[in-house]
Design an enzyme around this catalytic site. Structure first.
Site, PDB file in Angstrom:
ATOM      1  N   GLU A 256       0.880  -1.178   0.000  1.00 47.90           N
ATOM      2  CA  GLU A 256       0.000   0.000   0.000  1.00 47.90           C
ATOM      3  C   GLU A 256       0.907   1.214   0.000  1.00 47.90           C
ATOM      4  O   GLU A 256       1.537   1.544   1.007  1.00 47.90           O
ATOM      5  CB  GLU A 256      -0.904   0.012   1.235  1.00 47.90           C
ATOM      6  CG  GLU A 256      -1.914   1.142   1.185  1.00 47.90           C
ATOM      7  CD  GLU A 256      -2.370   1.600   2.556  1.00 47.90           C
ATOM      8  OE1 GLU A 256      -3.203   2.511   2.598  1.00 47.90           O
ATOM      9  OE2 GLU A 256      -1.890   1.072   3.573  1.00 47.90           O
ATOM     10  N   CYS A 290      -1.585   8.855   3.217  1.00 49.34           N
ATOM     11  CA  CYS A 290      -1.379   8.465   1.820  1.00 49.34           C
ATOM     12  C   CYS A 290      -2.566   8.839   0.946  1.00 49.34           C
ATOM     13  O   CYS A 290      -2.445   8.871  -0.278  1.00 49.34           O
ATOM     14  CB  CYS A 290      -1.080   6.969   1.722  1.00 49.34           C
ATOM     15  SG  CYS A 290      -2.344   5.903   2.429  1.00 49.34           S
TER      16      CYS A 290
END
Length: 377
Positions: A256, A290
């Site tokens: 990720e 993120c």
């Protein structure tokens, strides 16, 4: 009151846990620094390659025992971990704020998130055991049985040190795997203390921790032949390196990585609500997410209106002590992150961007890694 003393964290802290015992790591000593005031929180003995061998061995030895625990019982234990986490919520949240800088209220939310993950996957453990599929031949029955994999390597980022750990760890435990956790060198204390909170709930060796820096601590985990799965959250550059290293042993990898997330404002949008959403989405956790909103595309017909609105929203954001009740965002997590923000904003202005608000280190904070909420055009 010194929360560190209440949490039992000394000057030199063991950085290796095999789930059965805490070991004095044989690697170098790293320092955990608070981004609030730049003061040292603790010094931690990092893991060496020899420590890795011992830690992975502990996880290997625990795996056949944990795998054979019946799924309903395993799920019950995972849910018990969630309960233990909720009981230690205040201490864990305080430690996250101290070593990462996010507001205390958001750190408490993070603890609830970890507990939610554990409770959710603990319940799934009793159900996700397999399925029946349509057979090819009329005289056969086709079954899919889900089986545990083994030792899972979990490399955790610093922006949500416990939530993203829980995201990886909870399904791995529920499925009957054991884990080795490598926390970020910026936020190791919250993970280490979390392990001390829950260690009595699990059999020895099911959850293990090694601390240290990426190349010296993360790489041995990625390349270890007895760790068949690696899950990582972090930068694109590090993710590429992990994928390359893991390919040599054809390991399963879950990555990720970072994003450059846009927000689009159409001409029929409620500009006030859009500006509020852009402000929250861009500045929450000091922009260190993120999925943070990093750029906004606006229909030309409402561009001026939105620009004025987002400037006003940015000016409303309260930058301050994470433990103050009115603080919206705290400092950046490290000196390096602050320096990156300064460099990137300076580069953007040099290349022609207009600085609309912010763009500097606030003068009212003598210490710490604070940076003003910033809007560029």
């Amino acid at each position: 009151m010194n929360p560190l003393k209440n949490l039992g964290i000394g000057e030199i802290h063991s950085g290796v846990s095999t789930g059965a015992m805490w070991l004095e790591g044989q690697g170098p000593v790293s320092e955990s620094v608070s981004p609030i005031d730049s003061n040292s929180l603790a010094r931690i003995r990092c893991a060496s390659r020899e420590d890795y061998e011992q830690t992975v061995l502990a996880a290997q030895q625990a795996f056949p025992i944990w795998r054979e625990v019946p799924a309903p019982k395993r799920g019950e234990i995972v849910r018990q971990i969630g309960n233990a986490v909720r009981e230690a919520k205040e201490d864990l949240g305080r430690l996250i704020s101290m070593e990462m800088g996010k507001p205390f209220a958001e750190a408490l939310d993070e603890i609830d998130t970890v507990a939610d993950f554990l409770e959710y996957y603990g319940e799934l453990a009793r159900d996700e055991v397999g399925r029946i599929v349509a057979p090819v031949d009329v005289k056969t029955m086709s079954l899919v049985r889900y089986e545990s994999t083994g030792v899972i390597g979990c490399i955790i980022p610093w922006n949500y040190p416990l939530a993203l750990m829980g995201w990886k760890l909870a399904p791995a435990l529920a499925a009957g795997n054991t884990v080795v956790i490598k926390p970020s060198e910026i936020t190791p204390l919250s993970v280490l203390h979390w392990c001390s909170v829950i260690e009595s709930v699990l059999p020895p060796g099911v959850i293990n921790v090694v601390t240290g820096y990426g190349q010296s601590a993360g790489e041995p985990l990625v390349t270890h032949p007895d760790v068949p799965v690696i899950t990582f959250t972090g930068s694109v550059a590090t993710g590429k390196k992990i994928a390359s290293l893991a390919a040599d042993n054809l390991k399963k990898v879950s990555l990720e990585l970072g994003g450059k997330d846009p927000m689009i404002i159409c001409d029929d949008a409620d500009i006030e609500i859009a500006a509020q959403g852009a402000s929250w989405g861009g500045f929450v956790n000091a922009g260190q997410v993120c999925t943070s909103i990093e750029r906004v595309y606006v229909f030309e017909s409402v561009a001026d209106q939105f620009t004025e609105a987002i400037i006003e929203e940015a000016k409303k954001v309260v930058l301050g002590d994470p433990f103050a009740h009115n603080t919206d965002i705290g400092p950046m997590a490290s000196k390096l992150q602050q320096e990156k923000a300064i460099q990137k904003v300076g580069q953007a202005v040099k290349e022609g961007a207009r600085l609309l608000t912010g763009g500097d280190v606030p003068s009212d904070f003598e210490k710490g890694y604070f940076y003003q909420p910033t809007v560029l055009d």
